[in-house]
Design an enzyme around this catalytic site. Structure first.
Site, PDB file in Angstrom:
ATOM      1  N   LYS A  97       0.878  -1.174   0.000  1.00  8.36           N
ATOM      2  CA  LYS A  97       0.000   0.000   0.000  1.00  8.36           C
ATOM      3  C   LYS A  97       0.909   1.216   0.000  1.00  8.36           C
ATOM      4  O   LYS A  97       1.632   1.470   0.965  1.00  8.36           O
ATOM      5  CB  LYS A  97      -0.910   0.011   1.217  1.00  8.36           C
ATOM      6  CG  LYS A  97      -1.988   1.050   1.046  1.00  8.36           C
ATOM      7  CD  LYS A  97      -2.735   1.341   2.282  1.00  8.36           C
ATOM      8  CE  LYS A  97      -2.974   2.828   2.294  1.00  8.36           C
ATOM      9  NZ  LYS A  97      -3.369   3.320   3.591  1.00  8.36           N
ATOM     10  N   GLY A 158      -8.093   9.697   9.466  1.00 11.41           N
ATOM     11  CA  GLY A 158      -8.402   9.945  10.870  1.00 11.41           C
ATOM     12  C   GLY A 158      -9.454  11.016  11.108  1.00 11.41           C
ATOM     13  O   GLY A 158      -9.799  11.284  12.256  1.00 11.41           O
ATOM     14  N   ALA A 185      -9.514   5.657   3.860  1.00 11.58           N
ATOM     15  CA  ALA A 185      -9.297   6.813   4.742  1.00 11.58           C
ATOM     16  C   ALA A 185     -10.491   7.752   4.814  1.00 11.58           C
ATOM     17  O   ALA A 185     -11.139   8.057   3.816  1.00 11.58           O
ATOM     18  CB  ALA A 185      -8.072   7.623   4.342  1.00 11.58           C
ATOM     19  N   GLY A 186     -10.762   8.184   6.042  1.00 15.62           N
ATOM     20  CA  GLY A 186     -11.770   9.214   6.277  1.00 15.62           C
ATOM     21  C   GLY A 186     -13.150   8.706   6.628  1.00 15.62           C
ATOM     22  O   GLY A 186     -14.044   9.500   6.934  1.00 15.62           O
ATOM     23  N   ASN A 207      -9.447   2.373   9.541  1.00 16.56           N
ATOM     24  CA  ASN A 207      -8.697   2.076  10.752  1.00 16.56           C
ATOM     25  C   ASN A 207      -9.267   2.817  11.961  1.00 16.56           C
ATOM     26  O   ASN A 207      -9.815   2.224  12.899  1.00 16.56           O
ATOM     27  CB  ASN A 207      -7.228   2.461  10.528  1.00 16.56           C
ATOM     28  CG  ASN A 207      -6.313   1.997  11.643  1.00 16.56           C
ATOM     29  OD1 ASN A 207      -5.099   1.966  11.460  1.00 16.56           O
ATOM     30  ND2 ASN A 207      -6.821   1.609  12.799  1.00 16.56           N
ATOM     31  N   THR A 208      -9.174   4.150  11.931  1.00 16.53           N
ATOM     32  CA  THR A 208      -9.447   4.941  13.131  1.00 16.53           C
ATOM     33  C   THR A 208     -10.851   4.717  13.686  1.00 16.53           C
ATOM     34  O   THR A 208     -11.012   4.571  14.909  1.00 16.53           O
ATOM     35  CB  THR A 208      -9.244   6.442  12.818  1.00 16.53           C
ATOM     36  OG1 THR A 208      -7.976   6.605  12.163  1.00 16.53           O
ATOM     37  CG2 THR A 208      -9.267   7.268  14.084  1.00 16.53           C
TER      38      THR A 208
HETATM   39  C1  LIG Z   1      -4.843   2.058   7.928  1.00 19.22           C
HETATM   40  C2  LIG Z   1      -4.319   2.733   6.760  1.00 19.22           C
HETATM   41  O1  LIG Z   1      -3.599   2.110   6.065  1.00 19.22           O
HETATM   42  C3  LIG Z   1      -4.616   4.145   6.437  1.00 19.22           C
HETATM   43  O2  LIG Z   1      -4.985   4.261   5.130  1.00 19.22           O
HETATM   44  C4  LIG Z   1      -5.532   4.945   7.279  1.00 19.22           C
HETATM   45  O3  LIG Z   1      -5.177   4.872   8.610  1.00 19.22           O
HETATM   46  C5  LIG Z   1      -6.998   4.702   7.101  1.00 19.22           C
HETATM   47  O4  LIG Z   1      -7.684   5.867   7.372  1.00 19.22           O
HETATM   48  P1  LIG Z   1      -8.668   6.031   8.620  1.00 19.22           P
HETATM   49  O5  LIG Z   1      -7.818   5.835   9.833  1.00 19.22           O
HETATM   50  O6  LIG Z   1      -9.214   7.419   8.459  1.00 19.22           O
HETATM   51  O7  LIG Z   1      -9.721   4.986   8.492  1.00 19.22           O
END
Ligand SMILES: CC(=O)[C@@H](O)[C@H](O)COP(=O)(O)O
EC number: 2.8.1.10
Length: 258
Positions: A97, A158, A185-186, A207-208
């Site tokens: 990634k 995040g 993300a987001g 993730n977050t």
């Molecule tokens: C986990 C990762 O590889 C990232 O792309 C990111 O941390 C994901 O974004 P969020 O934490 O906003 O879900």
């Protein structure tokens, strides 16, 4: 059926990050309970915790999911390429990634460096998963560079804001109907995940929102269900929004009362 990424069929449409969980045990339970297909892992974290013999490595091995090493924290082509090469050695996978961060406040990808790094790594046989913006032209350049999957953001990492520009995501889907598209993300809520899946995206990575939830295991499961619901809704054919009211009950004829 979940999409195939670089020839590997996923068992679900949910990918999870592995950072910020209250404990390794909670992380493991969240991954298992949600049926996540893959987890991202940071080379920096892994090497900081003892490398291939560390406890975190053991935990990852026990999860029985695909590993997607990332280049988190890299800001230049050189850093990202070097990190990817080390990750391939450590994790024994060609999947990477690719993150090249360009802005301190927004963690926005540095898309010019991203395309350059993607080209170098694709030429070296890596299967590149680029973390990118929702820009159509950048997406085209990444595909030309050898990427077979695109991972556009929907909001800054995040931020938990959810889709900030659904039109741009919709345009990406329309322009690249054959390319696996994963929102990365987001995402802050399961409804955000359902919304992007309703647009026809193939999967989501987050993730977050899970790791920092009051109950990460329950939240991971809620996201898994939302992803499936959004996917099923897209496949079922969604009604387009209309400006005017349209009666849902027939108005012709007369009511019959007994
Ligand atoms: C986990 C990762 O590889 C990232 O792309 C990111 O941390 C994901 O974004 P969020 O934490 O906003 O879900």
């Amino acid at each position: 059926m979940a999409p195939a990424l670089y020839g590997t069929a996923l068992r679900s449409r949910l990918l999870l990050g592995t950072a910020q969980y209250p404990s390794p045990a909670v992380l493991a339970e969240a991954v298992r309970a949600s049926g996540a297909a893959a987890v991202t892992v940071s080379l920096r974290r892994e090497t900081a915790q003892g490398g291939a013999r560390g406890a975190f490595w053991e935990l990852l091995q026990g999860l029985d999911v695909a590993l997607l090493p990332n280049t988190a924290g890299c800001h230049t082509v050189k850093e990202a390429v070097t990190t990817a090469r080390l990750a391939r050695e450590l994790f024994g996978t060609d999947w990477i990634k690719l993150e090249v961060i360009g802005h301190h406040d927004t963690l926005q990808p540095e898309v010019f460096a991203l395309v350059e790094a993607a080209r170098i790594l694709s030429d070296e046989g890596f299967r590149v998963f680029p973390y990118t913006t929702d820009d159509l032209v950048v997406a085209e350049r990444l595909l030309e560079a050898g990427c077979k999957v695109l991972m556009p953001w929907c909001a800054p990492i995040g931020s938990a804001r959810g889709p900030m520009n659904s039109d741009a995501l919709r345009a990406l889907r329309a322009h690249f109907p054959e390319t696996p598209l994963i929102v990365d993300a987001g995402l802050g809520r399961p409804s955000h995940a359902a919304a992007v899946m309703e647009l026809g995206f193939d999967a989501v990575l987050l993730n977050t929102a899970v790791a920092k939830a009051g109950d990460p295991v329950a939240m991971a499961c809620a996201f898994a269900r939302a992803v499936e619901a959004g996917c099923a809704a897209h496949a079922a054919g969604l009604l387009e929004p209309r400006d005017m009211a349209v009666p849902s009950t027939p108005t012709i004829g007369r009511a019959v009362f007994s």
